[in-house]
Design a protein around this motif. Structure first.
Motif, short mmCIF file in Angstrom:
data_model
loop_
_atom_site.label_atom_id
_atom_site.label_comp_id
_atom_site.label_asym_id
_atom_site.label_seq_id
_atom_site.Cartn_x
_atom_site.Cartn_y
_atom_site.Cartn_z
N LEU A 152 12.70 58.16 49.83
CA LEU A 152 13.39 58.34 48.47
C LEU A 152 14.28 59.54 48.56
N ARG A 153 13.81 60.55 49.39
CA ARG A 153 14.61 61.85 49.37
C ARG A 153 15.85 61.57 50.40
N GLU A 154 15.52 60.61 51.34
CA GLU A 154 16.60 60.39 52.29
C GLU A 154 17.62 59.48 51.61
N ALA A 155 17.34 58.79 50.42
CA ALA A 155 18.14 58.09 49.84
C ALA A 155 18.75 58.69 48.68
N CYS A 156 18.54 60.14 48.60
CA CYS A 156 19.23 61.00 47.45
C CYS A 156 20.88 60.62 47.19
N PRO A 157 21.11 60.26 46.10
CA PRO A 157 22.38 59.77 45.58
C PRO A 157 23.26 60.83 45.19
N CYS A 158 23.04 62.20 45.47
CA CYS A 158 23.78 63.43 44.94
C CYS A 158 25.01 63.40 45.93
N VAL A 159 26.07 64.02 45.46
CA VAL A 159 27.27 64.19 46.14
C VAL A 159 27.05 64.74 47.48
N GLY A 195 13.67 72.45 48.27
CA GLY A 195 14.17 72.90 47.31
C GLY A 195 15.59 72.13 46.78
N HIS A 196 15.66 70.73 47.25
CA HIS A 196 16.64 69.95 46.61
C HIS A 196 16.16 69.31 45.49
N SER A 197 16.99 69.33 44.41
CA SER A 197 16.90 68.54 43.19
C SER A 197 18.07 68.18 42.51
N THR A 198 19.19 67.85 43.30
CA THR A 198 20.43 67.67 42.44
C THR A 198 20.54 66.04 42.30
N GLY A 199 19.72 65.36 42.99
CA GLY A 199 20.05 63.82 43.01
C GLY A 199 19.62 63.38 41.73
ZN LIG Z 1 20.88 65.22 47.40
#
Ligand SMILES: [Zn+2]
Length: 113
Positions: free
Chosen positions: A35-42, A92-96
């Protein structure tokens, strides 16, 4: 395409490392690392032109996570309005922003056993 799809229940199974969503017609288990790998953020998509449902992965389980990801201990999952989920990952990533439509599309096929 059913854009009115809504989850009935959302749980995180930390032991199994998966997100479980009960949709009206099926239950889906999403491995967190995938799911993290599929993060849809830009940032993760590598540009706005690669975003949107047209670029959604067709097989979540075919993705190769860069590493094993977990959700952050504090506020791991939050609702975005009434249309999406946002995850706070242990890197620390959370923009998706994972919309219901996107999550429903990503639903892995049921595993045997
Ligand atoms: Zn992302």
């Amino acid at each position: 395409m059913n854009t009115a799809i809504r989850p009935k229940n959302i749980t995180v199974n930390k032991q199994a490392g998966e997100l479980v969503i009960d949709w009206p017609d099926r239950t889906c288990r999403y491995p967190l690392s995938h799911l993290r790998e599929a993060c849809p953020c830009v940032e993760c998509r590598g540009g706005h032109e690669n975003m949107g449902m047209a670029n959604a992965p067709d097989n979540l389980l075919a993705l190769t996570p860069a590493r094993s990801y977990k959700l952050d201990a504090d506020e791991p999952v939050s609702m975005v309005g009434n249309y999406a989920l946002q995850f706070r990952w242990d890197d620390g990533h959370s923009t998706g922003i994972y919309t219901w439509e996107y999550l429903y599309h990503l639903c892995p096929p049921p595993q045997d056993g």
